[in-house]
Design an enzyme around this catalytic site. Structure first.
Site, mmCIF file in Angstrom:
data_model
loop_
_atom_site.group_PDB
_atom_site.id
_atom_site.type_symbol
_atom_site.label_atom_id
_atom_site.label_comp_id
_atom_site.label_asym_id
_atom_site.label_seq_id
_atom_site.Cartn_x
_atom_site.Cartn_y
_atom_site.Cartn_z
ATOM 1 N N GLY A 17 0.828 -1.198 0.000
ATOM 2 C CA GLY A 17 0.000 0.000 0.000
ATOM 3 C C GLY A 17 0.862 1.248 0.000
ATOM 4 N NE ARG A 97 -1.415 -4.796 -0.051
ATOM 5 C CZ ARG A 97 -1.948 -3.585 0.068
ATOM 6 N NH1 ARG A 97 -2.588 -3.068 -0.969
ATOM 7 N NH2 ARG A 97 -1.839 -2.900 1.185
ATOM 8 C CG ASP A 128 6.187 -6.631 9.076
ATOM 9 O OD1 ASP A 128 7.345 -6.190 9.109
ATOM 10 O OD2 ASP A 128 5.425 -6.621 10.061
ATOM 11 C CB THR A 150 2.850 0.503 6.204
ATOM 12 O OG1 THR A 150 1.510 0.158 6.539
ATOM 13 C CG2 THR A 150 3.745 0.213 7.393
ATOM 14 C CG ASP A 152 -2.299 -0.392 7.801
ATOM 15 O OD1 ASP A 152 -3.246 0.412 7.807
ATOM 16 O OD2 ASP A 152 -2.162 -1.272 6.937
ATOM 17 C CG ASP A 154 1.059 -3.266 9.510
ATOM 18 O OD1 ASP A 154 1.887 -2.546 8.913
ATOM 19 O OD2 ASP A 154 0.278 -4.017 8.899
ATOM 20 N NE ARG A 196 -1.856 -5.082 6.804
ATOM 21 C CZ ARG A 196 -0.898 -5.912 6.404
ATOM 22 N NH1 ARG A 196 -1.151 -6.799 5.464
ATOM 23 N NH2 ARG A 196 0.306 -5.861 6.926
ATOM 24 C CD GLU A 247 -8.472 -1.989 7.479
ATOM 25 O OE1 GLU A 247 -9.170 -1.745 6.479
ATOM 26 O OE2 GLU A 247 -7.227 -1.960 7.443
#
Length: 350
Positions: A17, A97, A128, A150, A152, A154, A196, A247
């Protein structure tokens, strides 16, 4: 070797993303490599071999671009794009992706193509999933450098990833707008944000909400969340209630209908979606991306460096071996979530 392989070559791609600040990384890597090359030419203590310049190549559309051989030298057009991109969100070289990259045969083809283009070092900006791809390529003999980008946040190995701050600011602005209209109509509003399996966006943005639900502990079952909203409505007499959720936790439209049916109060669901990805990077993201890009480019001159991930840990940039970065445990956010819930008088425990 052919003409293309005479110079030492580094390639950079952006994968997964898109995130605001990716362009700043490209800009910083490009300019730092130029500076390194220039400094080496004036250094009389270096041998002709050591003075050989590095050349940066651009790969379009992530790992997919390697297989399509969309690997470009930086001509005048790309120079202008790189220089003008620092205030632009997204990524000028595209991102994607690429599921097929999980296959060993695909990675072997990618390795051969990189070899054919003379690429000895690959820099990739992403999450990741991107870093897992780098680890596999490094096992095939490509030196790899990963930079976390990212929204997120994460990526376990870094405190903050590029793009997170910009997305967070977009979310806070959206919450403020939803709060304004919710106050006008005495509504309950459910806002879904990205993340995510990571609740960092929701946790950081929740300070101006009344309730937050994230994937980690404490995760609030839907029926209990409705009961908490009911308590907030009846006991605290709030003009509006804003609930922020990560989400994939709930069907927020269904949740809004259930709350409205239970409380007899107008309830609306808002999914922020892709608006969180776009926009010019904030000053914080521009700075982080620039410093990570400089740091990454500086690693190429260090002897014996294996494939690494650049991480911000305790306000310091560190090069972590890829296998170490990918094996780290995700930090718990229980205390932060509990304290935010407490602001609304909620003492929820799983």
């Amino acid at each position: 070797m052919g003409e293309m392989n005479k110079k030492r070559k580094i390639a950079i791609l952006t994968s997964g993303g898109d995130a605001p600040g990716m362009n700043n990384v490209i800009n910083a890597v490009y300019k730092t490599i130029k500076a390194i090359n220039s400094e080496k030419q004036t250094n009389k203590n270096l041998s002709p071999e050591e003075k050989k310049p590095w050349e940066l190549l651009l790969i379009k559309d992530g790992y997919q671009g390697i297989l399509k051989k969309e690997i470009f030298e930086i001509d005048d057009h790309w120079k202008e794009s790189i220089i003008n991109s620092i205030k632009i969100g997204g990524t000028i070289i595209g991102s994607a992706r690429f599921k097929s990259f999980e296959e060993e045969e695909t990675r072997k083809k990618a390795k051969k193509i990189l070899d054919d283009f003379g690429v000895g070092i690959l820099i990739a900006v992403g999450g990741d999933g991107t870093f897992t791809g780098l680890q596999k390529l490094s096992e095939l003999g490509i030196q790899c450098i990963g930079i976390p980008g990212t929204i997120d946040n994460d990526v376990i190995s870094t405190d903050i990833a590029i793009g997170f701050d910009t997305a967070l600011n977009s979310i806070v602005e959206a919450i403020d707008r939803v709060r304004d209209t919710s106050n006008s109509h005495s509504r309950i509003s459910i806002i879904e944000v990205m993340g995510r399996h990571c609740g960092d966006l929701a946790i950081r943005a929740a300070v101006n909400c009344d309730l937050v639900a994230t994937p980690g502990n404490p995760k609030i079952p839907e029926h209990e969340l409705i009961n908490i909203v009911k308590d907030l409505h009846h006991k605290q007499n709030l003009k509006s209630i804003v609930v922020l959720v990560t989400e994939n936790l709930y069907d927020v439209k269904k949740l809004a209908r259930n709350i409205e049916q239970e409380l007899k109060v107008e309830t609306r669901a808002t999914v922020l979606g892709q608006i969180q990805r776009g926009g010019a990077p904030t000053a914080a993201d521009r700075y982080l991306a620039t410093m990570m890009g400089i740091f990454a480019a500086e690693q190429i001159e260090k002897k014996g460096n294996s494939s690494i991930i650049i991480a911000l840990r305790g306000n310091q940039l560190e090069p972590l071996p890829i296998h170490v970065a990918l094996s780290m445990s995700r930090p718990e956010r229980v205390a932060a979530v509990s304290k935010i819930l407490r602001l609304s008088g909620i003492f929820y425990r799983k």
